[in-house]
Write a protein that holds these residues in place. Sequence first.
Motif, PDB file in Angstrom:
ATOM      1  N   LYS A 173      -8.446  -5.662   0.210  1.00 37.36           N
ATOM      2  CA  LYS A 173      -8.252  -4.248  -0.010  1.00 37.36           C
ATOM      3  C   LYS A 173      -8.606  -3.408   0.792  1.00 37.36           C
ATOM      4  O   LYS A 173      -8.218  -1.958   1.120  1.00 37.36           O
ATOM      5  CB  LYS A 173      -8.989  -4.095  -1.841  1.00 37.36           C
ATOM      6  CG  LYS A 173      -8.715  -2.440  -2.039  1.00 37.36           C
ATOM      7  CD  LYS A 173     -10.174  -2.579  -3.665  1.00 37.36           C
ATOM      8  CE  LYS A 173      -9.342  -1.228  -4.370  1.00 37.36           C
ATOM      9  NZ  LYS A 173     -10.829  -0.706  -5.261  1.00 37.36           N
ATOM     10  N   ALA A 174      -9.601  -4.073   1.264  1.00 41.79           N
ATOM     11  CA  ALA A 174     -10.008  -2.700   2.641  1.00 41.79           C
ATOM     12  C   ALA A 174      -8.632  -3.288   3.623  1.00 41.79           C
ATOM     13  O   ALA A 174      -8.493  -1.768   4.449  1.00 41.79           O
ATOM     14  CB  ALA A 174     -11.073  -3.316   3.112  1.00 41.79           C
ATOM     15  N   LEU A 175      -8.803  -3.922   3.718  1.00 40.85           N
ATOM     16  CA  LEU A 175      -7.559  -4.099   4.889  1.00 40.85           C
ATOM     17  C   LEU A 175      -6.148  -3.669   4.752  1.00 40.85           C
ATOM     18  O   LEU A 175      -5.856  -2.332   5.576  1.00 40.85           O
ATOM     19  CB  LEU A 175      -6.979  -5.553   5.481  1.00 40.85           C
ATOM     20  CG  LEU A 175      -7.797  -6.308   6.292  1.00 40.85           C
ATOM     21  CD1 LEU A 175      -7.208  -7.555   6.418  1.00 40.85           C
ATOM     22  CD2 LEU A 175      -7.239  -5.659   7.313  1.00 40.85           C
ATOM     23  N   ALA A 176      -5.844  -3.606   3.033  1.00 36.45           N
ATOM     24  CA  ALA A 176      -4.469  -2.596   2.901  1.00 36.45           C
ATOM     25  C   ALA A 176      -4.852  -0.853   3.248  1.00 36.45           C
ATOM     26  O   ALA A 176      -3.674  -1.152   3.604  1.00 36.45           O
ATOM     27  CB  ALA A 176      -4.045  -3.170   1.542  1.00 36.45           C
ATOM     28  N   LYS A 177      -5.848  -1.573   2.633  1.00 38.25           N
ATOM     29  CA  LYS A 177      -5.894   0.816   2.927  1.00 38.25           C
ATOM     30  C   LYS A 177      -5.727   0.732   3.827  1.00 38.25           C
ATOM     31  O   LYS A 177      -5.399   2.240   4.447  1.00 38.25           O
ATOM     32  CB  LYS A 177      -7.301   0.823   2.001  1.00 38.25           C
ATOM     33  CG  LYS A 177      -7.448   2.681   1.766  1.00 38.25           C
ATOM     34  CD  LYS A 177      -6.910   2.602   1.244  1.00 38.25           C
ATOM     35  CE  LYS A 177      -6.773   2.761  -0.847  1.00 38.25           C
ATOM     36  NZ  LYS A 177      -6.157   3.148  -1.791  1.00 38.25           N
TER      37      LYS A 177
ATOM     38  N   GLU B 253       0.649  -1.198   0.355  1.00 35.49           N
ATOM     39  CA  GLU B 253       0.294   0.154   0.264  1.00 35.49           C
ATOM     40  C   GLU B 253       0.802   1.343   0.366  1.00 35.49           C
ATOM     41  O   GLU B 253       1.979   1.649   0.845  1.00 35.49           O
ATOM     42  CB  GLU B 253      -0.690  -0.159   1.191  1.00 35.49           C
ATOM     43  CG  GLU B 253      -2.536   1.187   1.143  1.00 35.49           C
ATOM     44  CD  GLU B 253      -2.699   1.311   0.559  1.00 35.49           C
ATOM     45  OE1 GLU B 253      -3.589   2.106   0.166  1.00 35.49           O
ATOM     46  OE2 GLU B 253      -3.375   0.027  -0.217  1.00 35.49           O
ATOM     47  N   GLU B 254       0.975   1.971  -1.239  1.00 34.97           N
ATOM     48  CA  GLU B 254       1.263   3.104  -1.391  1.00 34.97           C
ATOM     49  C   GLU B 254       3.378   2.848  -1.603  1.00 34.97           C
ATOM     50  O   GLU B 254       3.603   4.061  -0.500  1.00 34.97           O
ATOM     51  CB  GLU B 254       1.122   4.451  -0.376  1.00 34.97           C
ATOM     52  CG  GLU B 254       0.109   4.918  -0.759  1.00 34.97           C
ATOM     53  CD  GLU B 254      -0.315   5.943   0.660  1.00 34.97           C
ATOM     54  OE1 GLU B 254       0.091   6.348   1.208  1.00 34.97           O
ATOM     55  OE2 GLU B 254      -1.865   6.065   0.438  1.00 34.97           O
ATOM     56  N   SER B 255       3.435   1.724  -2.199  1.00 39.57           N
ATOM     57  CA  SER B 255       4.932   0.695  -1.855  1.00 39.57           C
ATOM     58  C   SER B 255       4.956   0.175  -0.606  1.00 39.57           C
ATOM     59  O   SER B 255       6.383  -0.367  -0.363  1.00 39.57           O
ATOM     60  CB  SER B 255       6.048   2.434  -2.013  1.00 39.57           C
ATOM     61  OG  SER B 255       5.009   2.748  -4.017  1.00 39.57           O
TER      62      SER B 255
ATOM     63  N   SER C 150      -4.641  -0.290   6.381  1.00 37.91           N
ATOM     64  CA  SER C 150      -3.977  -0.641   7.582  1.00 37.91           C
ATOM     65  C   SER C 150      -2.419   1.104   7.443  1.00 37.91           C
ATOM     66  O   SER C 150      -1.537   0.912   8.701  1.00 37.91           O
ATOM     67  CB  SER C 150      -2.867  -1.546   6.764  1.00 37.91           C
ATOM     68  OG  SER C 150      -2.193  -1.499   5.967  1.00 37.91           O
ATOM     69  N   LYS C 151      -2.965   1.742   6.923  1.00 41.27           N
ATOM     70  CA  LYS C 151      -2.501   2.697   6.464  1.00 41.27           C
ATOM     71  C   LYS C 151      -2.877   3.954   8.047  1.00 41.27           C
ATOM     72  O   LYS C 151      -1.646   4.654   7.887  1.00 41.27           O
ATOM     73  CB  LYS C 151      -1.886   3.819   5.287  1.00 41.27           C
ATOM     74  CG  LYS C 151      -1.597   2.969   3.926  1.00 41.27           C
ATOM     75  CD  LYS C 151      -0.496   2.371   4.391  1.00 41.27           C
ATOM     76  CE  LYS C 151       0.841   4.012   3.822  1.00 41.27           C
ATOM     77  NZ  LYS C 151       2.437   3.320   4.011  1.00 41.27           N
ATOM     78  N   ALA C 152      -4.151   3.909   8.372  1.00 44.44           N
ATOM     79  CA  ALA C 152      -4.225   4.302   9.277  1.00 44.44           C
ATOM     80  C   ALA C 152      -4.718   3.472  10.835  1.00 44.44           C
ATOM     81  O   ALA C 152      -4.388   4.152  11.197  1.00 44.44           O
ATOM     82  CB  ALA C 152      -5.347   5.269   9.241  1.00 44.44           C
ATOM     83  N   ALA C 153      -3.795   2.284  10.398  1.00 39.00           N
ATOM     84  CA  ALA C 153      -3.838   1.549  11.752  1.00 39.00           C
ATOM     85  C   ALA C 153      -2.671   0.925  12.288  1.00 39.00           C
ATOM     86  O   ALA C 153      -1.668   0.024  11.748  1.00 39.00           O
ATOM     87  CB  ALA C 153      -4.904   0.493  11.569  1.00 39.00           C
TER      88      ALA C 153
END
Length: 442
Positions: free
Chosen positions: A91-95, A47-49, A97-100
């Motif tokens: 997909k939802a988990l990956a997205k 996610e975002e590299s 994860s950046k906030a968690a």
Amino acid sequence: MKNAKPQDLAVLLQNKLKLTKSKFPVPELMVLEKLLDCLFYVSMCKEESDLVKVTVTLIDPANPDPHPPKKPVAERWSCVSFEQPIPMTTKALAKLSKAADPCSTTLAVYYQGEELYIWGMIDQAMHYQNFLNYESETDSEQPGLFQVSVNDIGTLNVLFNYELLATLKQDTLVQRYLDVLTIGPISKILKSNADFLKSAFREYLEQTYPEEAFRDWQDFLDNLWIQTFSRLLLKIQSYQHGGAILIHQDGADLDIKYKIHYKRLTLAMIAHAKASVDLYILEKRISADLKSRKQTLSKDLYLSGSATLHLKKGTADEISGAISFIASQTCVDGVVLFDENMVSNGFGAVLRSKRMPKKIYRSGTATATAKSLSPADPKHYGTRHRSMIAYCWNHAKSLGLVISQDGEIRVFSKIDDKLIMWENIKIQQYVKDKKHQNKLPY
């Protein structure tokens, strides 16, 4: 277990849940398989590299906190619900994860029928992580039935409170980590290296508190030494660069690129041990003063207590700083060198020993009993491992540790006429006891 899949971990998890005393229903095997499958696949995403790192907690949104304490501590966890639950997909988990960040947050998940959804976020996870990593002396209560963490590609950790149930590493299911730092020959070597700390502490005790028995403090000193070493290994792991540590008694067969003499880590441990006994004695005096004065405390004792507590915290911070200073040196190719007193004598070192044993022995137990040993070919391992194997084979009193980029730690030492290797090493503060089992909220 080799050739393992998330389904194998799901079976193990369900069996554990069935044994756990809980008023809540045990999820069907299909639900657990879907949960672990989703997390396993997300571990291979970016996610975002960045590789995804995330922790989820299975927790019922209808009753997330069934037994709240009467007086909750200020840093206790809390749940923040989303306005609408989110279907749990890769997909939802990956997205999310950046906030968690797992160091501060876990995602709250649950199920309806066989469908999983993410319904909120849980805060204050840093206190849990700090305890696991020996950065805090106090544990914190954990919510939900269990936690699953994604730490690396194809790697899942399943935890019940502070108990590690198992780790799935790609296709290997690890159910037991070897506690070589507290049990067996490696522990014996490390604890004997703590003699410098013990000698300095004994002298301080005899001069300052002659009424205190040194034997009552030996376990404390051993734990301080081992936990500090564990924290160093954890810090090296966090860089994901890989590295190596050699504890040796002579400078033979070494080419040291960056020579230093850094003994602050050892001196900080001595200072912390002294501050700890100072605070212990002072707390006893404060307790006696409160009893004699009927719950009032003299000003001098109050000020002395505040100063001593501040000093102990300062020495703990000094240890943390010294650990970070040394750990960063492993990011340079080569070996970090220690003498037996945990004094760093250089980094970027090249091990020059060439003569290799025909075979090494992999130990399945911390104690390395004869029945637990299985032969292995040293040529199977990479350059860093082989150089450590050769050095420890030719220098019997040496202790070598190799940390791979994926975080795997292997320990090498020559015991009698065998070069023994330990892997799957326990370095975090996983706890399995009644104290923590009774804290399970469900």
